[in-house]
Design a protein around this motif. Structure first.
Motif, mmCIF file in Angstrom:
data_model
loop_
_atom_site.group_PDB
_atom_site.id
_atom_site.type_symbol
_atom_site.label_atom_id
_atom_site.label_comp_id
_atom_site.label_asym_id
_atom_site.label_seq_id
_atom_site.Cartn_x
_atom_site.Cartn_y
_atom_site.Cartn_z
ATOM 1 N N LYS A 232 0.822 -1.208 0.000
ATOM 2 C CA LYS A 232 0.000 0.000 0.000
ATOM 3 C C LYS A 232 0.860 1.263 0.000
ATOM 4 O O LYS A 232 0.521 2.256 -0.646
ATOM 5 N N GLU A 233 1.990 1.166 0.674
ATOM 6 C CA GLU A 233 2.905 2.318 0.688
ATOM 7 C C GLU A 233 3.515 2.541 -0.694
ATOM 8 O O GLU A 233 3.611 3.669 -1.171
ATOM 9 N N GLN A 234 3.891 1.428 -1.309
ATOM 10 C CA GLN A 234 4.469 1.539 -2.661
ATOM 11 C C GLN A 234 3.478 2.174 -3.632
ATOM 12 O O GLN A 234 3.852 2.951 -4.506
ATOM 13 N N LEU A 235 2.206 1.827 -3.450
ATOM 14 C CA LEU A 235 1.185 2.309 -4.387
ATOM 15 C C LEU A 235 0.945 3.811 -4.267
ATOM 16 O O LEU A 235 0.506 4.451 -5.223
ATOM 17 N N LEU A 236 1.265 4.362 -3.095
ATOM 18 C CA LEU A 236 1.100 5.813 -2.910
ATOM 19 C C LEU A 236 1.868 6.585 -3.979
ATOM 20 O O LEU A 236 1.407 7.600 -4.488
ATOM 21 N N ALA A 237 3.035 6.046 -4.313
ATOM 22 C CA ALA A 237 3.876 6.704 -5.318
ATOM 23 C C ALA A 237 3.204 6.719 -6.687
ATOM 24 O O ALA A 237 3.600 7.466 -7.573
ATOM 25 N N HIS A 238 2.190 5.863 -6.847
ATOM 26 C CA HIS A 238 1.500 5.802 -8.143
ATOM 27 C C HIS A 238 0.080 6.342 -8.036
ATOM 28 O O HIS A 238 -0.786 6.003 -8.835
ATOM 29 N N ASP A 239 -0.125 7.154 -7.005
ATOM 30 C CA ASP A 239 -1.413 7.834 -6.858
ATOM 31 C C ASP A 239 -2.557 6.886 -6.548
ATOM 32 O O ASP A 239 -3.707 7.192 -6.837
ATOM 33 N N ILE A 240 -2.240 5.722 -6.034
ATOM 34 C CA ILE A 240 -3.293 4.822 -5.577
ATOM 35 C C ILE A 240 -3.276 4.943 -4.057
ATOM 36 O O ILE A 240 -2.388 4.399 -3.388
ATOM 37 N N VAL A 241 -4.214 5.731 -3.544
ATOM 38 C CA VAL A 241 -4.230 6.034 -2.115
ATOM 39 C C VAL A 241 -5.347 5.234 -1.446
ATOM 40 O O VAL A 241 -6.533 5.448 -1.721
ATOM 41 N N CYS A 242 -4.943 4.281 -0.605
ATOM 42 C CA CYS A 242 -5.933 3.434 0.062
ATOM 43 C C CYS A 242 -6.646 4.220 1.165
ATOM 44 O O CYS A 242 -6.153 5.259 1.622
ATOM 45 N N GLU A 243 -7.786 3.682 1.572
ATOM 46 C CA GLU A 243 -8.621 4.385 2.549
ATOM 47 C C GLU A 243 -7.845 4.736 3.819
ATOM 48 O O GLU A 243 -7.962 5.836 4.347
ATOM 49 N N GLU A 244 -7.026 3.801 4.289
ATOM 50 C CA GLU A 244 -6.315 4.069 5.553
ATOM 51 C C GLU A 244 -5.278 5.181 5.435
ATOM 52 O O GLU A 244 -4.761 5.671 6.422
ATOM 53 N N TYR A 245 -4.982 5.573 4.176
ATOM 54 C CA TYR A 245 -4.086 6.727 3.979
ATOM 55 C C TYR A 245 -4.884 7.961 3.563
ATOM 56 O O TYR A 245 -4.328 8.925 3.041
#
Ligand code: GDP
Length: 511
Positions: free
Chosen positions: A193-206
């Motif tokens: 989930k952290e890695q995905l932040l870099a690709h603009d995929i922001v999960c609910e917990e973030y």
């Protein structure tokens, strides 16, 4: 009457390219004009490109909002290779088999339906990889409402994970994250989930809106949660369709089935498909003989977002092709025939455009050549002309008489003195730009018409113009024998008028 129309058309300044039949201008009239005006074949062909009425099926206008009802989401599973897409699809399919009567067969048909205990439905496309998705997107027939992005919790974000994200973004399809292989000891969902932040995929917990479900496709863990998340997102998306009216859908898979013969799996997007419906897709059509669901159960009809197997195609359409229902078999045949014709014409038009581009290029370079000639001395002109002739002679005869040359009129100009020839050349050069049809001065000089002039004219299929010069009897006989036109004038403007008429007669007629 046709004579009247013919006259009228010839006297209007409409480009033949722009002629399209309508209530006032029927196809047969355009054809007649093409015929009578002796238009060159290729122009006639071009005219024909546009004269057939478009018989294609048009997309239906947006449905009346009052007629819209909710429909299930259509979901595609994407992600990096080996992250568990196939396993996830298999497990999801199995959730249904268990719920079904014993003896249910699971087979791959390109799509299947999952029904939740709550009664909610989800249609999954199970074409592995994103090849099919990409193919459909390229055709603009996007059937997917939601993408489930599978990322293996041990492996993390990889190349194809990023590609899938980009594809989803480009297509504006929302994502649900399935963090897979969570049964593995080295699984680290948080890292994913952290890695995905870099690709603009922001999960609910973030603080984002992407739902993330930790699953194990292999063990079947949390699959229902994944399905619930999908249904929740579908509700937010307010997916709706009109189940009445003519059906529209998309082919997701075509194959020849051992039992059923040629069969396609389609996602219904609008309307309801029934046995007996008449469909067109690409350049083929179907009278629906049988409809099956993914478990080979016969259906009498299927509505929006269903995946159905359709039997009854004359030939198999390809995956990604749009399916449209039409009123009758006759209409279906008409549409297919038109599409074949249109494809053929498109090809022809491309060819035509290539020819015309070449022609324009040719004329443009010719015009430039002319322009530069206007400033040249007699001697320089001669030199340029010889160079041009040499070049012409170097071309193969087939090229010389080819399409790109058809609009030039080769000329041989003879005059009594330097000054008169030069005056004629200057006038011609100033006219040249106004004519689509180019003059091509292949030879000029001072003195009476000679044997050499006749030979030149014969070689280039040209016309000889003489000003204040003579052509003696033998020369005239030779010209007649070789069908070389020799036009002698004593007044410059008459010579020019004569020439202009000649050029006009060579032009593709403007109607
Ligand atoms: P695909 O290429 O994305 O379709 O991946 P597959 O579904 O073929 O899976 C690749 C490999 O990962 C196979 O050996 C699967 O058995 C394994 N696999 C898939 N899902 C899981 C899972 O949830 N847990 C574990 N431990 N292995 C899995």
């Amino acid at each position: 009457d046709i004579d009247h129309v013919y006259e009228a058309l010839l006297n209007t300044e409409v480009d033949i390219d722009e002629l399209e039949p309508d209530a006032y201008l029927e196809e047969k009239w355009i054809k007649e004009v093409v015929k009578r005006s002796g238009m060159k074949y290729k122009y006639a062909r071009l005219a024909e490109v546009k004269v057939r009425e478009n018989k294609d099926v048009q997309r239906q206008p947006p449905a009346d909002p009052a007629a819209l009802v909710s429909r299930p989401p259509v979901v595609t599973i994407m992600g990096h290779v080996d992250h568990g897409k196939t396993t996830l699809l298999d497990s999801l399919r199995k959730t249904q088999v268990a719920a079904m009567e014993a003896g249910g067969i699971t087979q791959h048909i390109g799509a299947f339906l999952v029904q939740l205990p709550s009664g909610e439905k989800i249609t999954f496309l199970d074409t592995p990889g994103h090849a099919a998705f990409t193919a459909m997107r390229a055709r603009g027939a996007l059937v997917t409402d939601i993408i489930i992005l599978v990322v293996a919790a041990d492996d993390g974000v990889m190349n194809q994970t990023i590609e899938s994200i980009q594809l989803a973004k480009k297509s504006k399809v929302p994502i649900i994250l399935a963090v897979n292989k969570c049964d593995k000891p080295q699984a680290d969902p948080k890292r994913v989930k952290e890695q995905l932040l870099a690709h603009d995929i922001v999960c609910e917990e973030y603080g984002g809106d992407v739902q993330a479900i930790h699953v194990s496709a292999l063990k079947g863990d949390n699959l229902m949660e994944l399905a619930e998340a999908t249904v929740t997102l579908a509700e937010v998306l307010e997916l709706k369709a009109d189940p009445s009216g003519l059906m529209e859908g998309t082919v997701v898979e075509s194959r020849t089935d051992k039992g059923k013969g040629p069969v396609t799996t389609a996602i219904i997007q609008r309307g309801t498909i029934r046995r007996g419906s008449t469909l067109v897709a690409g350049k083929t059509w179907a009278k629906v003989r049988f409809l099956f669901d993914e478990n080979d159960r016969l259906l009498s009809e299927a509505g929006p977002s269903s995946a159905v197997q359709i039997v009854g195609w004359k030939e198999l359409p390809s995956a990604g092709e749009e399916i449209q229902e039409v009123e009758s078999e006759q209409r279906a045949r008409e549409v297919v025939e038109w599409r074949e014709y249109a494809e053929e014409q498109d090809k022809l038009k491309d060819e035509q455009q290539a020819i015309e581009a070449k022609q324009r290029e040719h004329q443009e370079s010719y015009r430039r050549e002319r322009e530069s000639l206007a400033h040249l001395s007699w001697r320089q002109r001669k030199a340029a002309m010889y160079r041009a002739n040499k070049h012409r002679m170097a071309q193969r005869p087939s090229e010389r008489s080819g399409d790109s040359e058809q609009l030039t009129v080769p000329l041989i100009i003879k005059g009594d003195v330097d000054g008169s020839v030069e005056a004629i050349l200057n006038i011609l050069e100033s006219y040249d730009a106004h004519y689509q049809c180019q003059m091509d001065i292949v030879h000029f000089g001072v003195g009476d018409i000679t044997e050499n002039d006749i030979n030149m004219a014969e070689t280039f299929s040209g016309i000889i113009y003489g000003f204040n010069v003579e052509a003696n009897k033998p020369i005239q006989q030779m010209a007649a024998k070789k069908s070389v036109p020799v036009k002698l004038h004593k007044i410059i403007y008459k010579l020019i008028d004569d020439l202009k008429e000649e050029l006009s007669s060579k032009l593709p007629p403007t109607i």
